[in-house]
Design a protein around this motif. Structure first.
Motif, PDB file in Angstrom:
ATOM      1  N   ILE A 159     -65.387   7.423  10.918  1.00 25.91           N
ATOM      2  CA  ILE A 159     -65.420   5.965  10.775  1.00 25.91           C
ATOM      3  C   ILE A 159     -64.493   5.323  11.806  1.00 25.91           C
ATOM      4  CG2 ILE A 159     -64.752   4.056   9.247  1.00 25.91           C
ATOM      5  CD1 ILE A 159     -65.950   5.700   6.924  1.00 25.91           C
ATOM      6  N   SER A 160     -63.322   5.906  12.011  1.00 22.40           N
ATOM      7  CA  SER A 160     -62.382   5.384  12.991  1.00 22.40           C
ATOM      8  C   SER A 160     -62.978   5.408  14.398  1.00 22.40           C
ATOM      9  CB  SER A 160     -61.090   6.209  12.948  1.00 22.40           C
ATOM     10  OG  SER A 160     -60.182   5.740  13.908  1.00 22.40           O
ATOM     11  N   ARG A 161     -63.684   6.480  14.738  1.00 19.74           N
ATOM     12  CA  ARG A 161     -64.344   6.545  16.052  1.00 19.74           C
ATOM     13  C   ARG A 161     -65.386   5.444  16.184  1.00 19.74           C
ATOM     14  NH1 ARG A 161     -63.830  11.993  14.977  1.00 19.74           N
ATOM     15  NH2 ARG A 161     -65.962  12.178  14.199  1.00 19.74           N
ATOM     16  N   GLU A 162     -66.138   5.179  15.119  1.00 22.10           N
ATOM     17  CA  GLU A 162     -67.151   4.123  15.157  1.00 22.10           C
ATOM     18  C   GLU A 162     -66.504   2.748  15.294  1.00 22.10           C
ATOM     19  OE1 GLU A 162     -70.379   4.366  15.532  1.00 22.10           O
ATOM     20  OE2 GLU A 162     -70.255   6.547  15.492  1.00 22.10           O
ATOM     21  N   VAL A 163     -65.364   2.548  14.639  1.00 18.93           N
ATOM     22  CA  VAL A 163     -64.641   1.283  14.770  1.00 18.93           C
ATOM     23  C   VAL A 163     -64.212   1.096  16.229  1.00 18.93           C
ATOM     24  CG1 VAL A 163     -62.492   0.076  14.155  1.00 18.93           C
ATOM     25  CG2 VAL A 163     -63.889   1.147  12.366  1.00 18.93           C
ATOM     26  N   GLN A 164     -63.699   2.160  16.839  1.00 17.73           N
ATOM     27  CA  GLN A 164     -63.281   2.075  18.242  1.00 17.73           C
ATOM     28  C   GLN A 164     -64.463   1.785  19.163  1.00 17.73           C
ATOM     29  OE1 GLN A 164     -60.127   1.904  19.281  1.00 17.73           O
ATOM     30  NE2 GLN A 164     -59.638   2.003  17.103  1.00 17.73           N
ATOM     31  N   LYS A 165     -65.604   2.413  18.913  1.00 14.55           N
ATOM     32  CA  LYS A 165     -66.805   2.136  19.713  1.00 14.55           C
ATOM     33  C   LYS A 165     -67.203   0.671  19.591  1.00 14.55           C
ATOM     34  CE  LYS A 165     -69.046   6.637  19.245  1.00 14.55           C
ATOM     35  NZ  LYS A 165     -70.217   7.326  18.664  1.00 14.55           N
ATOM     36  N   ALA A 166     -67.160   0.157  18.377  1.00 12.61           N
ATOM     37  CA  ALA A 166     -67.534  -1.249  18.149  1.00 12.61           C
ATOM     38  C   ALA A 166     -66.577  -2.178  18.882  1.00 12.61           C
ATOM     39  CB  ALA A 166     -67.558  -1.554  16.655  1.00 12.61           C
TER      40      ALA A 166
END
Length: 174
Positions: A159-166
């Motif tokens: 989830i943290s990686r997806e937040v960073q991508k966003a």
């Protein structure tokens, strides 16, 4: 479990945002008949639908991939819930695709599709609200029962990686 709490706080915040996007669509729909005749209100409705789609598909859904994959196969009841959520998600995508096609027809001078647009958007809203409620209650309960601390760490990292991508996709506001 800190990782579980962090992951669910992010998902619940996104559920709030999805509910707000649904409400924004509903406000255009219930704000008068102007959207039924093309023009700025129809464009606003289309924009709000696409904003919902972009957020749901591009931002929210990727965060659930590892979570749902970690739960899948652990319990028959959880698998049944995941199947229902997946089916409803596909149905919601189909409903919005139909709505956008009908909005194109309205924009080209058709007007008879407006009632169908309203009906499809109401169906979509009810399905989505039900889905979000099930994610906040039943899915959260299953994940608490079925996932270990290590699995939650993996989910939270994903989830943290997806937040960073966003964040990288979203331009900075001045």
């Amino acid at each position: 479990m800190l990782a579980a709490g962090s992951a669910w706080r992010i998902l619940e915040a996104e559920h709030v945002q999805l509910r707000q996007l649904l409400a924004a669509i509903d406000r255009v729909l219930s704000g008068g008949d102007a959207w039924k005749h093309g023009g700025p209100q129809l464009n606003l409705l289309r924009h709000r639908i696409r904003a919902f789609q972009d957020f749901e598909v591009g931002t929210h859904r990727p965060k659930g991939v590892v979570l749902l994959g970690s739960v899948r196969g652990r319990s028959a009841e959880a698998d049944q819930l995941l199947d229902v959520l997946d089916h409803e998600s596909q149905l919601c995508e189909q409903l919005l695709a139909q709505v956008l096609e009908l909005l194109d027809k309205i924009e080209q001078g058709g007007g008879g599709e407006a009632g169908e647009v309203a009906s499809l958007l109401n169906q979509h809203r009810e399905l989505m609200l039900g889905q979000l409620d099930r994610e906040d209650t039943a899915l959260r309960s299953y994940t608490a029962q079925l996932l270990t601390s290590d699995e939650w760490s993996s989910v939270a990292s994903s989830i943290s990686r997806e937040v960073q991508k966003a964040r990288r996709r979203t331009p900075a506001k001045d």
